[in-house]
Design an enzyme around this catalytic site. Structure first.
Site, PDB file in Angstrom:
ATOM      1  N   ALA A  84      10.942  -3.303  -4.753  1.00 34.85           N
ATOM      2  CA  ALA A  84      11.474  -3.585  -6.080  1.00 34.85           C
ATOM      3  C   ALA A  84      10.462  -3.207  -7.157  1.00 34.85           C
ATOM      4  CB  ALA A  84      11.826  -5.067  -6.199  1.00 34.85           C
ATOM      5  N   GLY A  91      12.317  -4.179  -0.737  1.00 29.99           N
ATOM      6  CA  GLY A  91      13.668  -3.687  -0.916  1.00 29.99           C
ATOM      7  C   GLY A  91      13.919  -2.379  -0.198  1.00 29.99           C
ATOM      8  N   GLU A 134      14.713  -3.348   3.269  1.00 33.05           N
ATOM      9  CA  GLU A 134      16.039  -3.963   3.258  1.00 33.05           C
ATOM     10  C   GLU A 134      17.140  -2.917   3.135  1.00 33.05           C
ATOM     11  OE1 GLU A 134      15.676  -8.303   1.295  1.00 33.05           O
ATOM     12  OE2 GLU A 134      14.706  -6.720   0.119  1.00 33.05           O
ATOM     13  N   GLU A 148       7.193  -9.564   0.607  1.00 30.34           N
ATOM     14  CA  GLU A 148       7.497 -10.449  -0.519  1.00 30.34           C
ATOM     15  C   GLU A 148       6.693 -11.736  -0.505  1.00 30.34           C
ATOM     16  OE1 GLU A 148      11.217  -7.937   0.147  1.00 30.34           O
ATOM     17  OE2 GLU A 148       9.735  -8.966   1.408  1.00 30.34           O
TER      18      GLU A 148
END
Length: 255
Positions: free
Chosen positions: A61, A106, A109, A129
């Protein structure tokens, strides 16, 4: 555009293009959702490759953007974040992630949303994270544990450590490791082979596996039974069986 969709010979390539690290800011997330939905509905897209380019898949992110968000802002945004990734996971066609360089946070993911992952031999994957005082928020706690099992998922999520391609292959986080220069080529070849297959049967197979994982065995068997019988109403089933009888296995040409 930070994300593009290019289609050739039945394969749609969803390409992340936000140099230098393909950070997944809000605009990129929203564009990803739009193109995943477009790929879902376009008849000329029969399989999909998710690709970040030769150097990096996606490093996660946009931390600078997230740092400016408070609790209320993230409450409002978190559903949109997840919906963007879920749109990729729900493309009802074969999807392969071509993973080069970093696939972190991300980025990891997003790779988890594909049906298979082909990684470069220099790739690094992880969910870091926790090092920011956070947890994965775009499906990582759910998709990672379903893919590699809860213990391995907890190890990666609790520690935030990165795993190299060989370890990722060993634990089932990726499905194939190839030289970096061959990642996209091999991912595209996988997608192209399936793009020439029976589209409805492939959709049925994907839905049966994915929906069955979320249900008990009896419900999963009911989903399979319904799709299995339904495929007997399709032209592809007639083509496949006729070709098998007349020409032998593996020679059917589906429209």
């Amino acid at each position: 555009m930070t994300v593009t969709l290019e289609v050739a010979e039945g394969v749609g390539t969803i390409r992340l293009n936000r140099p230098p690290m393909n950070a997944l800011d809000i605009a990129t997330q929203d564009r990803l959702r739009e193109l995943a939905e477009e790929a879902t509905h376009r008849d000329d897209v029969r399989a999909v490759v998710i690709y970040g380019g030769e150097k990096v898949f996606a490093a996660g992110a946009d931390i600078k953007e997230m740092r400016e968000m408070d609790h209320a802002a993230m409450v409002a945004r978190s559903r949109g974040l997840q919906d963007s990734f879920t749109a990729v996971a729900r493309i009802p066609k074969p999807v392969v992630a071509a993973v080069t360089g970093y696939a972190l946070g991300g980025g990891c993911e997003l790779a988890l949303c594909a049906d298979i992952r082909i990684a470069a031999d220099n790739a690094k994957l992880g969910q870091p994270e926790i090092l920011l005082g956070l947890i994965p928020g775009a499906g990582g706690t759910q998709r990672l544990s379903r893919l590699v099992g809860p213990s391995r998922a907890k190890d990666l999520i609790f520690t935030g450590r990165q795993v190299r391609a060989d370890e990722a292959l060993a634990i089932g986080l990726v499905d194939k490791v190839v030289p970096a220069a061959e990642v996209y080529e091999q991912a595209h070849a996988w997608a192209a082979r399936l793009a020439a297959g029976p589209a409805i049967a492939l959709r049925a197979a994907k839905e049966c596996v994915d929906a069955g994982l979320e249900a008990d065995i009896d419900t999963g068997l009911a989903i399979e039974r319904t799709w299995f019988a339904g495929l007997f109403a399709t032209e592809d089933r007639e083509t496949g069986m006729r070709s098998f009888v007349e020409e032998g296995p593996g020679k059917a040409k589906f429209r």
